[in-house]
Motif scaffolding. Structure first.
Motif, short mmCIF file in Angstrom:
data_model
loop_
_atom_site.label_atom_id
_atom_site.label_comp_id
_atom_site.label_asym_id
_atom_site.label_seq_id
_atom_site.Cartn_x
_atom_site.Cartn_y
_atom_site.Cartn_z
N TRP A 112 0.86 -1.18 0.00
CA TRP A 112 0.00 0.00 0.00
C TRP A 112 0.90 1.23 0.00
CZ3 TRP A 112 -4.93 -0.65 -0.98
CH2 TRP A 112 -5.58 -1.82 -0.58
N SER A 113 0.52 2.25 -0.79
CA SER A 113 1.32 3.47 -0.86
C SER A 113 0.50 4.67 -0.38
CB SER A 113 1.78 3.73 -2.31
OG SER A 113 2.61 2.68 -2.75
N PHE A 114 1.18 5.60 0.29
CA PHE A 114 0.51 6.77 0.85
C PHE A 114 1.36 8.01 0.59
CE2 PHE A 114 -0.58 3.05 3.33
CZ PHE A 114 -1.97 3.07 3.29
N ASN A 120 6.06 19.28 -1.59
CA ASN A 120 6.72 18.95 -0.33
C ASN A 120 5.87 17.95 0.44
OD1 ASN A 120 8.81 21.43 1.25
ND2 ASN A 120 8.80 20.76 -0.87
N GLY A 121 6.54 17.12 1.22
CA GLY A 121 5.82 16.13 2.01
C GLY A 121 6.59 14.84 2.09
N ALA A 122 5.86 13.75 2.24
CA ALA A 122 6.50 12.44 2.40
C ALA A 122 5.70 11.38 1.67
CB ALA A 122 6.62 12.08 3.87
N ASP A 123 6.42 10.41 1.10
CA ASP A 123 5.81 9.24 0.46
C ASP A 123 6.22 8.01 1.24
OD1 ASP A 123 4.63 10.32 -2.21
OD2 ASP A 123 6.63 11.19 -2.11
N ILE A 124 5.25 7.17 1.57
CA ILE A 124 5.51 5.98 2.39
C ILE A 124 4.84 4.77 1.75
CG2 ILE A 124 5.11 4.90 4.65
CD1 ILE A 124 5.20 7.66 5.90
#
Length: 725
Positions: free
Chosen positions: A440-442, A456-460
């Motif tokens: 799963w990707s967020f 800007n931000g984060a990928d997990i």
């Protein structure tokens, strides 16, 4: 379509060829209606194939919905040059051609064929080879291209688009390439679709589409980072974040023409992030024979490395957050500058399984750490596949795991992150069910004072079988963000956006997951008028149109570029420079009788040789430095200085690479009556300028110290480009 932009019908030849080569030859049951001899004849009747191209090959290629003959003529000795054509094997239409011959002699950089003449030649070609299509094609009123090319001779591309019921069909049409030096057709392509087009009966009006656009939160107030095309140098200040209004919606601003609602395309495929690759190994220390004085830049670099984390400490940080065993073998490590923030150093490390790892042999880990602060910037880990039949984490459970990880790794910034509900989750429409998909990707966007910053931000990524985070990437801009003071409201932003890119009723091909096929849809899409440059966003305060790099996009005026050159002896040359976006320091006026400044002359010359966008906004002092680096100027000179005729002759001859000839003045005879007043170091330049037709003054006197006007500089500059080389 780019956001608010317009799609030009170009580059289709390559795409078509790729599609054709994916298939094999025709079977006996699929013999073409058009035989090979007929295909050859139709090409030869419509195009002149160079007589020296005697090596001929052909292939019959089948693709979904049709088949085509692909014909190629080459030189038998393979010394260069080719002619290729594609003929529809069912209809006999020539659908593409391309001609290339190596340049054997010098050529002028000034077009001998005008834009209008090229358009006429292209139209005649289409009328000859696809007469049955012409009622469905309309020429695109493109901006007249720059008459100069930074890479050599100019090629015009004339585009047509298909229309039906007076409605354009997006991406479908034809293009023709014309050589501007001789008017020869160099390329042509017809891109057609046989998909049925919906009946426009019952579509909503443009005003209803505007209401649907405005009420669905399609245009948003956001922070955006301008694109950069090259790494910054040490100490350089990067482009600052901008506060803009921009289309940010899964529909990309497209409105269904029947319902008035945003048309969100089915996700045919998911584009996932790719794990980083290992960087080069660290260089080993080399012993020096003795101390050598360091440059100030070298000493500064040494000081910048003081106090950084060791490689071991950086490795511990990555291994800890990635929750990986320390038995992995470190394969490479490098300490590098961050390309966008040169003052930041980053450790990049790469591990893989130890030899003889058995079932765990496919483990790997790549990670990056801020070498000064110790902040984890990213990691990607590879784990054994695991039992894919296990139930695994649900999407909600994986989201909670991702949020918990983000809260721990970004404790102080966590309130600034917000999950993007429209980002792909990691599941795509394949034969696998949701429960069988391995990850799963967020995507978590940065929110600053209530304004999103999507860049800007984060990928997990969470592995549902192993119940753990296997990928994390932080994108963060450390510069201060502009405040929202004075920004216009969303209603005004929508009004300006749709004024600059009106919603236009258009046929567009969309993939349907339900039908597992592509179909034509009728939509309203934001479209910049033909002949005007596209834009990506609006300045949030004054509504200025901005491109990807955050630069203002200028509206291209119709008619002549300058309004004060009528009657000037150099009107033709001035207009050519204006069409190339050069020498426009006074906007729509040129001031032909005014003395030209050195910086303006050098800026125009640099704009011709490397593109006007590269020098349009740089300071005059940098223009002088670039001219010195190219050898056009031999010594520093004040940017605002005027230009005497002797200097103009020198810089133009140097720009042609003919300085070595100009430095032999004794071989020339000058036709001027004031030859005695021309210094010895200028005579060769003056003689070459006369002989090549670059500068002939009044034909009687050279007057080496006479101050050059803008009109005289424009004429001489364009004349220098006419010299074949």
């Amino acid at each position: 379509m780019g956001q608010g932009g317009r799609v030009a019908i170009t580059g289709l030849w390559v795409v078509m060829m790729m599609a054709l080569f994916l298939t094999g030859g025709a079977s006996a049951a699929d013999q073409p209606a058009v035989e090979l001899e007929q295909a050859i004849q139709v090409v030869r009747q419509n195009f002149e194939i160079p007589a020296e191209f005697t090596d001929f090959t052909s292939s019959l290629n089948q693709y979904e919905g049709g088949q085509a003959w692909y014909l190629v003529w080459n030189r038998p000795d393979r010394s260069g040059g080719s002619f290729s054509a594609q003929v529809d094997a069912n209809t006999g239409e020539v659908t593409a051609m391309n001609k290339w011959q190596p340049q054997t002699g010098g050529s002028s950089r000034v077009p001998a064929v005008s834009w209008s003449e090229a358009r006429q030649t292209a139209a005649q070609l289409l009328q000859r080879i696809i007469p049955g299509r012409m009622d469905s094609l309309v020429i695109i009123e493109d901006k007249e291209p720059s008459p100069f090319s930074s890479t050599g001779s100019v090629t015009y591309t004339i585009n047509w688009r298909r229309v039906s019921h007076q409605i354009p069909v997006d991406g479908i049409g034809a293009w023709v390439n014309i050589d501007a030096t001789n008017g020869e057709v160099l390329g042509y392509s017809l891109n057609w679709s046989y998909l049925p087009l919906p009946d426009p009966k019952g579509v909503i009006g443009a005003e209803a589409a505007r209401l649907g656009f405005a009420k669905n939160d399609i245009v948003k107030l956001e922070y955006q980072l301008p694109e950069q095309w090259k790494p910054l140098t040490s100490g350089a200040e990067g482009d600052k974040p901008l506060l803009v209004y921009i289309i940010d919606h899964p529909s990309n601003g497209v409105i269904d023409a029947f319902t008035g609602q945003p048309l969100i395309p089915d996700r045919e495929q998911l584009v996932t992030g790719v794990g980083g690759k290992g960087m080069g190994g660290m260089a080993e220390d080399q012993a020096l024979n003795g101390p050598i004085p360091l440059t100030p830049q070298e000493e500064e670099e040494i000081e910048n490395l003081v106090g950084l984390l060791s490689r071991e400490k950086a490795a511990d940080i990555i291994l800890q957050w990635a929750d990986m065993d320390k038995d992995l073998v470190l394969r490479s490590a490098s300490l590098e500058k961050d390309w966008r923030h040169p003052d930041i150093r980053v450790w990049s490390l790469n591990w893989s399984s130890p030899p003889g790892g058995g079932g765990d042999a496919n483990r790997y880990l790549y990670g990056r750490v801020n070498a000064r602060s110790g902040e984890l910037l990213s990691f990607t880990s590879g784990l054994p596949r695991g039992d894919q039949t296990a139930a695994g984490l649900s999407q909600a459970e994986a989201r909670r795991l991702a949020e918990d990880f983000l809260r721990r790794v970004q404790d102080s910034r966590f309130p600034e992150f917000q999950l993007d509900p429209d980002a792909p989750s990691g599941f795509i429409d394949t034969k696998l069910s949701v429960s069988e998909w391995p990850t799963w990707s967020f995507k978590f966007d940065r929110i600053h004072e209530g304004i999103p910053f999507p860049g800007n931000g984060a990928d997990i990524t969470v592995d549902r079988i192993h119940n753990r985070v296997t990928s994390y990437t932080l994108n963060w801009e450390y510069s201060a963000l502009p405040t929202a003071d004075g920004v216009m409201g969303l209603e005004q932003a929508n009004q300006i956006y749709l004024q600059e890119a009106p919603l236009t009723l258009t046929y567009v091909a969309y993939y349907s997951a339900a039908k597992r096929d592509t179909e034509m849809r009728l939509v309203y899409l934001p479209k910049v008028p033909d002949g005007q440059p596209g834009f990506r966003m609006l300045d949030a305060v004054d509504g200025t149109r901005l491109d990807n790099q955050g630069r203002p996009v200028a509206i291209i005026p119709a008619g002549p570029v300058f309004n004060d050159i009528t009657g000037s002896f150099a009107a033709k040359e001035i207009e050519l420079l204006g069409k190339a976006g050069l020498m426009k320091e006074y906007g729509e006026q040129f001031h032909p009788g005014e003395a030209i400044k050195v910086a303006d002359l050098m800026r125009a010359m640099l704009g011709i040789y490397q593109g006007q966008e590269t020098v349009r906004t740089i300071p005059d002092s940098d223009v002088i430095k670039q001219a010195l680096a190219r050898g056009w100027l031999k010594e520093e000179i004040a940017p605002e200085s005027t230009v005497p005729r002797a200097m103009l002759a020198q810089v133009l001859i140097r720009s042609l690479g003919l300085e070595y000839l100009a430095e032999i003045p004794e071989i020339y005879r000058l036709p001027y009556r004031d030859t005695a007043s021309i210094s010895e170091d200028t005579r060769g330049y003056a003689a070459l300028c006369w002989g090549l037709g670059i500068i002939r003054a009044d034909g009687v006197s050279f007057e080496p110290q006479r101050v050059i006007t803008l009109a005289e500089a424009a004429a001489a500059l364009v004349n220098s480009l006419r010299v074949k080389r």
